[in-house]
Motif scaffolding. Sequence first.
Motif, mmCIF file in Angstrom:
data_model
loop_
_atom_site.group_PDB
_atom_site.id
_atom_site.type_symbol
_atom_site.label_atom_id
_atom_site.label_comp_id
_atom_site.label_asym_id
_atom_site.label_seq_id
_atom_site.Cartn_x
_atom_site.Cartn_y
_atom_site.Cartn_z
ATOM 1 N N LEU A 153 35.042 50.263 38.219
ATOM 2 C CA LEU A 153 36.620 50.570 38.117
ATOM 3 C C LEU A 153 37.098 50.846 36.787
ATOM 4 O O LEU A 153 37.043 49.704 36.043
ATOM 5 N N HIS A 154 37.532 51.948 36.410
ATOM 6 C CA HIS A 154 37.930 52.131 35.012
ATOM 7 C C HIS A 154 39.389 51.504 34.853
ATOM 8 O O HIS A 154 40.353 51.840 35.580
ATOM 9 N N ARG A 155 39.438 50.791 33.625
ATOM 10 C CA ARG A 155 40.533 50.169 33.072
ATOM 11 C C ARG A 155 41.364 49.491 34.426
ATOM 12 O O ARG A 155 42.353 49.742 34.556
ATOM 13 N N TYR A 156 40.649 48.644 35.083
ATOM 14 C CA TYR A 156 41.113 47.915 36.230
ATOM 15 C C TYR A 156 42.269 47.092 36.013
ATOM 16 O O TYR A 156 43.264 46.913 36.743
ATOM 17 N N TYR A 157 42.066 46.274 34.930
ATOM 18 C CA TYR A 157 43.081 45.285 34.675
ATOM 19 C C TYR A 157 44.164 45.585 33.779
ATOM 20 O O TYR A 157 44.103 46.717 33.254
ATOM 21 N N LEU A 158 45.270 44.808 33.654
ATOM 22 C CA LEU A 158 46.219 45.189 32.826
ATOM 23 C C LEU A 158 46.084 45.100 31.403
ATOM 24 O O LEU A 158 46.740 45.650 30.653
ATOM 25 N N ASN A 159 45.026 44.355 31.012
ATOM 26 C CA ASN A 159 44.558 44.541 29.521
ATOM 27 C C ASN A 159 43.807 45.638 29.265
ATOM 28 O O ASN A 159 43.347 45.693 28.038
ATOM 29 N N GLY A 160 43.769 46.538 30.277
ATOM 30 C CA GLY A 160 42.831 47.628 29.959
ATOM 31 C C GLY A 160 41.235 47.746 30.327
ATOM 32 O O GLY A 160 40.533 48.778 30.218
ATOM 33 N N ASN A 161 40.901 46.398 30.584
ATOM 34 C CA ASN A 161 39.415 46.356 30.660
ATOM 35 C C ASN A 161 38.796 46.906 32.034
ATOM 36 O O ASN A 161 39.863 46.771 32.982
ATOM 37 N N SER A 162 37.691 47.298 32.249
ATOM 38 C CA SER A 162 37.192 47.945 33.316
ATOM 39 C C SER A 162 36.520 46.716 34.171
ATOM 40 O O SER A 162 36.129 45.611 33.667
ATOM 41 N N ALA A 163 36.259 47.021 35.529
ATOM 42 C CA ALA A 163 35.644 46.001 36.275
ATOM 43 C C ALA A 163 34.426 46.634 37.170
ATOM 44 O O ALA A 163 34.312 47.969 37.437
ATOM 45 N N TYR A 164 33.601 45.700 37.508
ATOM 46 C CA TYR A 164 32.585 46.115 38.650
ATOM 47 C C TYR A 164 33.214 45.492 40.091
ATOM 48 O O TYR A 164 33.566 44.407 40.177
ATOM 49 N N ARG A 165 32.976 46.304 40.944
ATOM 50 C CA ARG A 165 33.266 45.576 42.375
ATOM 51 C C ARG A 165 31.863 45.325 42.910
ATOM 52 O O ARG A 165 30.877 46.138 42.845
ATOM 53 N N LEU A 166 31.892 44.028 43.419
ATOM 54 C CA LEU A 166 30.306 43.647 44.063
ATOM 55 C C LEU A 166 30.682 43.176 45.371
ATOM 56 O O LEU A 166 31.717 42.679 46.021
ATOM 57 N N LEU A 167 29.665 43.405 46.251
ATOM 58 C CA LEU A 167 29.600 43.196 47.468
ATOM 59 C C LEU A 167 28.441 42.453 47.947
ATOM 60 O O LEU A 167 27.322 42.669 47.527
ATOM 61 N N LEU A 168 28.665 41.636 48.978
ATOM 62 C CA LEU A 168 27.594 40.916 49.590
ATOM 63 C C LEU A 168 27.656 41.125 50.976
ATOM 64 O O LEU A 168 28.756 40.761 51.681
ATOM 65 N N TYR A 169 26.629 41.600 51.732
ATOM 66 C CA TYR A 169 26.692 42.049 52.934
ATOM 67 C C TYR A 169 25.963 40.697 53.734
ATOM 68 O O TYR A 169 24.657 40.430 53.389
#
Length: 205
Positions: A153-169
Motif C-alpha cells: 500500500l503506497h504512502r499508506y500512513y499519514l507520515n508518507g510511509n508505505s505498508a504491507y497488508r498481511l493475511l492469515l487464512y
Amino acid sequence: MAETLLPSSLRYARYTPTHEDSYVHSMRQLISKDLSEPYSIYVYRYFLYQWGDLCFMAFDNDPLDPDPDSARMVGVVVCKLEPHRGGPLRGYIAMLAVKEEYRGKGIATKLVRMAIDAMADRGADEIALETEITNTAAIKLYERLGFLRSKRLHRYYLNGNSAYRLLLYLKEGVGSIRSFDPYGPPTDQNPVSPPATSLLRENGE
C-alpha cells in the motif's frame, strides 16, 4: 544497574471494562509512543466497547508487590472481528505494541497468538493487518505465524510511509472466497482474492 526482567513476573490478561480508565490510559501511552499516527480516545473505545474480548495485555508484576493492580502494562494487542464486504468473517489486528525494553522476549508473539486463538474460537475465516514496510521485526513476527504478504500500500500512513497488508487464512479455501462489494464493478465469474480494507495500523516487536 540495569533492571533485570524476570520472565516469572510477566502475566497476560484479556481486557475487561472493570479497569477501563487505567487500562485505556496505559494503552494510549504504550501505543502512541511508536505509532505512525495518533489515535483519539474514541478510537480505543470503538474497539474496546465492541471487541474488548479480542484485546489482550501483558503486565510486569513486581514479585515483591502483592497487589496485582500495581503491575504496569508492557504490551497490548487490539483487534476486531466482522464480515468483510459480505464475504469471509475477517479478524483484524488493529494495534500491537510492546514497551521498548521488553521487546525480544516473545511478548508480541504471545499476544498475537492469544488474539488469533480468540478470533478463531469466534469463527474467523481469516485475519488481516497492515504494517510499515520498514518494520522488519513485525513482518518477521507475523510471517513466522503464517501471515502472507497480500498487497503493498503506497504512502499508506499519514507520515508518507508505505505498508504491507498481511493475511492469515484460518480455514481451507478462504483465499478464494469471493467478497461481494455492492459498489464495485460487475463481475461475471470465478473467485478472486478477497480485497481488503483497513481501519487502523499496528506497531510492535
